[in-house]
Design a protein around this motif. Structure first.
Motif, PDB file in Angstrom:
ATOM      1  N   ASP A  98       0.639  -1.401   0.157  1.00 30.64           N
ATOM      2  CA  ASP A  98      -0.071   0.082  -0.044  1.00 30.64           C
ATOM      3  C   ASP A  98       0.921   1.351  -0.056  1.00 30.64           C
ATOM      4  O   ASP A  98       1.694   1.435   0.815  1.00 30.64           O
ATOM      5  N   VAL A  99       0.642   2.164  -0.790  1.00 30.87           N
ATOM      6  CA  VAL A  99       1.422   3.435  -1.236  1.00 30.87           C
ATOM      7  C   VAL A  99       1.159   4.103   0.221  1.00 30.87           C
ATOM      8  O   VAL A  99       2.100   5.008   0.365  1.00 30.87           O
ATOM      9  N   ASN A 100       0.036   4.299   0.996  1.00 29.51           N
ATOM     10  CA  ASN A 100      -0.090   5.025   2.169  1.00 29.51           C
ATOM     11  C   ASN A 100       0.539   4.436   3.384  1.00 29.51           C
ATOM     12  O   ASN A 100       0.519   5.029   4.474  1.00 29.51           O
ATOM     13  N   THR A 101       1.290   3.242   3.451  1.00 26.99           N
ATOM     14  CA  THR A 101       1.567   2.570   4.658  1.00 26.99           C
ATOM     15  C   THR A 101       3.229   3.100   4.615  1.00 26.99           C
ATOM     16  O   THR A 101       3.893   2.548   3.685  1.00 26.99           O
ATOM     17  N   PRO A 102       3.456   3.805   5.565  1.00 30.44           N
ATOM     18  CA  PRO A 102       5.211   4.115   5.689  1.00 30.44           C
ATOM     19  C   PRO A 102       5.832   2.787   6.008  1.00 30.44           C
ATOM     20  O   PRO A 102       5.365   1.959   6.871  1.00 30.44           O
ATOM     21  N   GLU A 103       6.886   2.612   5.543  1.00 36.45           N
ATOM     22  CA  GLU A 103       7.979   1.680   5.793  1.00 36.45           C
ATOM     23  C   GLU A 103       8.905   2.060   6.788  1.00 36.45           C
ATOM     24  O   GLU A 103       9.325   3.227   6.887  1.00 36.45           O
TER      25      GLU A 103
END
Length: 105
Positions: free
Chosen positions: A1-6
């Motif tokens: 998911d693009v909105n989940t920070p790594e």
């Protein structure tokens, strides 16, 4: 998911790469000195609120101008060549002053 920070790797950010540096210094009151020049200059006024001044271990109040001319209040100013912490009144002789701050290094 693009909105989940790594999460960052443990060594991803090295202190030596940061633009901000911690500064700290101590001083002693003498009953007459109100101004204390910091060992490092704070060139960005946004960092003035990161200057913490302790007198005998108690955090003092940063103000923009003095309401009470006593040593419980302080200002932070810079004249283009040095940053100075100024108390509203001189800390008493033998009072311990500790100043903690951040500056761009």
């Amino acid at each position: 998911d693009v909105n989940t920070p790594e999460p960052l790797a443990a060594d991803a950010v090295k202190f030596s790469n940061l633009k901000v540096r911690p500064g700290a210094q101590g001083a002693g009151g003498d009953g007459s000195t109100v101004a204390f020049v910091l060992g490092n200059r704070i060139t960005d006024r946004a960092w003035d609120d990161r200057v913490l001044v302790f007198r005998n271990g108690q955090l003092q109040q940063k103000v923009s101008s003095f309401a009470n001319n006593d040593s419980s209040e302080y200002t932070v100013t810079d004249n283009g060549s040095a940053t100075t912490v100024t108390f509203g009144g001189a800390p008493l002789a033998n009072e311990v002053i500790f100043i903690s701050y951040l500056y761009e290094g």
